[in-house]
Write an enzyme that holds these catalytic residues in place. Structure first.
Site, PDB file in Angstrom:
ATOM      1  N   GLY A   1      49.723  44.716  35.560  1.00  0.00           N
ATOM      2  CA  GLY A   1      49.155  44.071  37.034  1.00  0.00           C
ATOM      3  C   GLY A   1      48.251  43.135  36.843  1.00  0.00           C
ATOM      4  N   PRO A   2      47.627  42.513  37.723  1.00  0.00           N
ATOM      5  CG  PRO A   2      47.366  41.614  40.031  1.00  0.00           C
ATOM      6  CD  PRO A   2      47.886  42.765  39.368  1.00  0.00           C
TER       7      PRO A   2
ATOM      8  N   GLY B   1      41.538  42.747  36.241  1.00  0.00           N
ATOM      9  CA  GLY B   1      40.514  43.489  36.701  1.00  0.00           C
ATOM     10  C   GLY B   1      40.753  44.594  37.862  1.00  0.00           C
ATOM     11  CB  THR B   2      43.997  46.120  38.917  1.00  0.00           C
ATOM     12  OG1 THR B   2      44.819  46.038  37.874  1.00  0.00           O
ATOM     13  CG2 THR B   2      44.229  44.649  39.741  1.00  0.00           C
TER      14      THR B   2
ATOM     15  CD  GLU C   1      33.469  27.397  62.727  1.00  0.00           C
ATOM     16  OE1 GLU C   1      34.593  27.972  63.032  1.00  0.00           O
ATOM     17  OE2 GLU C   1      33.522  26.273  61.843  1.00  0.00           O
TER      18      GLU C   1
ATOM     19  CG  HIS D   1      37.214  26.306  66.209  1.00  0.00           C
ATOM     20  ND1 HIS D   1      38.421  25.748  66.400  1.00  0.00           N
ATOM     21  CD2 HIS D   1      36.344  25.800  65.502  1.00  0.00           C
ATOM     22  CE1 HIS D   1      38.283  24.712  65.589  1.00  0.00           C
ATOM     23  NE2 HIS D   1      37.130  24.580  65.037  1.00  0.00           N
TER      24      HIS D   1
END
Length: 399
Positions: free
Chosen positions: A153-154, A156-157, A381, A384
């Site tokens: 997995g990526p 830092g998981t 903002e 929006h």
């Protein structure tokens, strides 16, 4: 002619039955009363390595030192007039003091979230426990059901932490070796395979089961495209042939990698690494659990009211260079808040502080804008948001 008749006899490390007999005789000879629970703790505590870095097992000599320490503790209590007998805790404490390499202290309960990964790994731990406790006639069949595992997995998981949790769960019943794949690699052809062979031999010697943790698996089991890399992978595959019991014990391998696509396909086939478990970025709920757990460890107090803000702020906009907010980044957020608490103990731990910590971890420190510019940006903002509300597609997040 005499040399032709010479042969070698390997005197291996004592197995569980031998360690029980040796400890029992040593303690009885020294007049130390023993109980079945104490003997079980002694056998279980000496199942692994006394020195994991050098792959050195508990030997008869080290068991003599354990018995001497137990006798010394008994004499010390008698001199003090303490009538309390020696217990299992005393045995475990003395074994821990003589262990050169401490056992892993990471528990599955220490890893918040990722319940599906925990469930799969708990099944493997249960199979290993059943293998050790089974009758000798049934062990061969159970060994076939225990897969070696690749955690991928990526970054830092928590893959390495899950591997350490497995080591903690099995450290009391079998020897555990933790190696980095980069440390296995050697400049000379054949030396890498020799290093792995020596580790596997140490794990199998006098043990029913051994656990080998290999971090950064892709660094040593690369795709074979020619050259020394192909020789290394081919040689290591030969060393890892047959995780089932052979002349020694069974060896289960747990590898971790961020790049499973770089690992040779022959390594990933059933019979070598039979299971691949994906450890992905945590979900919204898991990020909240990780934050709560890290906050308790950092003594930040009750931060449950900050969890909704953390979840919403880390749902999108991943840190620079990352694809998502992983557990390592969430732990870093708690660390930033802990530093803030140390520097300014009276400063409030509110949503503003949390958002500042998130911005710092994300690599985008919040700028202090002039009051007039802040009012202009806020009005823009807000426009929006009003338009989104009128159109019915308001995203439902802070703007």
């Amino acid at each position: 002619a005499v040399r032709d008749r010479m042969f070698e006899v390997h005197v291996g490390s004592p197995d569980a039955e031998d360690r029980h007999a040796i400890l029992n005789k040593l303690l009885n000879d020294r007049g130390v009363p023993v109980t079945p629970d104490m003997m079980s703790a002694g056998v279980r505590g000496t199942a692994g390595f006394i020195d994991a870095k050098n792959y050195r097992r508990w030997s008869g000599r080290t068991l003599v030192r354990v018995a001497d320490a137990m006798k010394h503790e008994q004499d010390r209590r008698e001199r003090k007039g303490d009538p309390a007998p020696l217990t299992v805790d005393d045995m475990e404490r003395i074994l821990a003091a003589r262990r050169v390499t401490p056992l892993s202290t990471v528990l599955f309960d220490d890893l918040a979230g990722q319940e599906d990964v925990k469930e799969k790994l708990a099944e493997i731990v249960a199979l290993c426990q059943a293998f050790v406790d089974a009758d000798p006639a049934d062990r061969a069949e159970i060994a076939k059901a225990i897969p070696s595992v690749i955690l991928h997995g990526p970054p830092g998981t928590g893959k390495s932490m899950f591997a350490k949790a497995i080591a903690n769960a099995l450290g009391g019943v079998c020897p555990v070796a933790e190696v980095n794949a980069g440390d296995l690699r050697a400049p000379l052809v054949g030396e890498t395979q020799e290093r792995l062979n020596s580790i596997l031999f140490a794990l199998r010697d006098g043990a029913l089961l051994g656990l080998l943790l290999i971090d950064e698996l892709d660094a040593v089991f690369q795709q074979r495209v020619g050259g020394q890399g192909a020789d290394v992978t081919s040689g290591l595959l030969g060393a890892l042939q047959g995780f089932e019991p052979s002349s020694g014990g069974a060896v289960i391998v747990v590898g971790t990698t961020n790049r499973i696509d770089m690992i040779d396909s022959a390594v990933r086939r059933p019979g070598r690494f039979g299971r691949e478990i994906f450890v992905g970025p945590p979900s919204d709920e898991d990020r909240g659990k990780i934050f709560m757990h890290c906050a308790r460890n950092r003594r930040l107090g009750d931060v449950s009211d900050l969890v909704p803000c953390l979840i919403s702020q880390t749902r999108h906009n991943a840190p620079a260079g990352a694809s998502a907010w992983t557990g390592a980044y969430v732990a870093e957020i708690a660390l930033v808040l802990a530093r803030r608490r140390i520097i300014a103990p009276t400063a409030p731990l509110d949503e503003a502080a949390l958002r500042d910590a998130i911005a710092r971890v994300a690599g985008t420190p919040r700028r202090v804008l002039p009051e007039a510019l802040r009012r202009t940006v806020a009005t823009h903002e807000a426009g929006h948001s009003i338009v989104a509300l009128c159109r019915g597609d308001f995203p439902g997040k802070t703007v």
